[in-house]
Design a protein around this motif. Structure first.
Motif, short mmCIF file in Angstrom:
data_model
loop_
_atom_site.label_atom_id
_atom_site.label_comp_id
_atom_site.label_asym_id
_atom_site.label_seq_id
_atom_site.Cartn_x
_atom_site.Cartn_y
_atom_site.Cartn_z
N TYR A 66 0.77 -1.30 -0.16
CA TYR A 66 0.05 -0.20 0.04
C TYR A 66 0.71 1.39 0.12
O TYR A 66 2.05 1.09 0.28
CB TYR A 66 -1.12 0.01 1.29
N LYS A 79 -4.03 3.56 -1.07
CA LYS A 79 -3.93 2.72 -2.09
C LYS A 79 -3.38 1.40 -2.01
O LYS A 79 -2.31 1.63 -1.44
CB LYS A 79 -3.82 3.45 -3.27
N VAL A 81 -2.95 -2.99 -2.86
CA VAL A 81 -3.16 -4.18 -3.64
C VAL A 81 -2.82 -5.54 -2.72
O VAL A 81 -2.04 -5.64 -1.94
CB VAL A 81 -2.05 -4.60 -4.86
N THR A 82 -4.01 -6.39 -2.81
CA THR A 82 -3.95 -7.53 -1.93
C THR A 82 -3.77 -8.58 -3.02
O THR A 82 -4.55 -8.77 -3.83
CB THR A 82 -5.36 -7.55 -1.39
N THR A 83 -2.57 -9.38 -2.67
CA THR A 83 -2.44 -10.70 -3.67
C THR A 83 -2.57 -12.07 -2.75
O THR A 83 -2.20 -12.24 -1.73
CB THR A 83 -0.88 -10.70 -4.07
N VAL A 88 -6.02 -11.05 -7.37
CA VAL A 88 -5.32 -9.84 -6.87
C VAL A 88 -6.41 -8.77 -6.77
O VAL A 88 -7.54 -8.78 -7.54
CB VAL A 88 -4.30 -9.50 -7.80
N SER A 90 -7.64 -4.94 -6.04
CA SER A 90 -7.09 -3.46 -5.96
C SER A 90 -7.97 -3.02 -4.57
O SER A 90 -9.19 -3.06 -4.49
CB SER A 90 -7.48 -2.78 -6.96
N ASN A 91 -7.61 -2.04 -3.72
CA ASN A 91 -7.98 -1.44 -2.65
C ASN A 91 -7.99 -0.01 -2.54
O ASN A 91 -6.93 0.32 -2.81
CB ASN A 91 -7.53 -1.95 -1.41
N LEU A 92 -9.00 0.89 -2.23
CA LEU A 92 -8.84 2.11 -1.76
C LEU A 92 -9.38 2.09 -0.49
O LEU A 92 -10.61 2.03 -0.41
CB LEU A 92 -9.40 3.14 -2.95
N TRP A 110 -13.12 -1.78 -2.96
CA TRP A 110 -12.23 -2.92 -3.31
C TRP A 110 -12.81 -3.54 -4.81
O TRP A 110 -13.87 -3.72 -4.71
CB TRP A 110 -12.04 -4.07 -2.33
N GLU A 112 -11.90 -6.80 -7.78
CA GLU A 112 -10.74 -7.74 -8.30
C GLU A 112 -10.30 -7.52 -9.41
O GLU A 112 -10.98 -6.99 -10.56
CB GLU A 112 -11.81 -9.12 -8.42
N GLN A 113 -8.84 -7.59 -9.88
CA GLN A 113 -8.18 -7.42 -10.90
C GLN A 113 -8.56 -8.60 -11.87
O GLN A 113 -8.68 -9.65 -11.65
CB GLN A 113 -6.72 -6.98 -10.72
#
Length: 115
Positions: A66, A79, A81-83, A88, A90-92, A110, A112-113
Motif C-alpha cells: 500500500y 491505495k 493491492v492484496t495478492t 489480486v 485493488s483497494n482504496l 475494493w 478484483e483485478q
C-alpha cells in the motif's frame, strides 16, 4: 494527524491475527466502518469487531502492499493491492484518524483485478 502508515500496518496485523483485541485497538469507541461506500456501517468498536470476525478472510495466504496517496488533516486515502494465490484485489481506503491514532471512520472500496 497520526501517520496513516502506522495505522495501516496495525490493520494488516489485525487482519492476519483476527484477534479481537488487535481489531478493537484500531478504532474509536463510536467508529463507523463502511464495508462498501453506500452500505450501512458497522457502528461502534464492538460491532466492528463482530462484523470483522463474521467476515473473516479465508482467502489463504496473502500479501498487502500500500501507499498513502492523500493526507489532509484527519483524513487519509490509502491505495493498496492484496495478492492471494488465486486472485489480486485493488483497494482504496478512506480513513479518518483521531489524535491518538485510532480510526473514527473507515470506508473501503475494493475490486478484483482481471486475470
Amino acid at each position: 494527524m497520526t501517520d496513516p502508515a502506522t495505522w495501516v500496518d496495525a490493520y494488516v496485523r489485525a487482519w492476519h491475527t483476527n484477534e479481537p483485541a488487535d481489531i478493537g485497538a484500531l478504532f474509536t469507541d463510536d467508529a463507523a466502518y463502511f464495508t462498501e461506500p453506500y452500505a450501512r456501517p458497522w457502528r461502534g468498536r464492538d460491532a466492528i469487531v463482530r462484523g470483522w470476525l463474521e467476515r473473516e478472510d479465508e482467502g489463504g495466504p496473502s500479501a498487502f502492499e500500500y501507499e498513502p496517496v492523500a493526507v489532509e488533516g484527519e483524513t487519509a486515502v490509502v491505495k493498496g493491492v492484496t495478492t492471494y494465490p488465486d486472485r489480486v484485489l485493488s483497494n482504496l481506503w478512506v480513513l479518518r484518524l483521531d489524535g491518538e491514532g485510532r480510526c473514527a471512520e473507515f470506508t473501503e472500496y475494493w475490486m478484483e483485478q482481471p486475470a
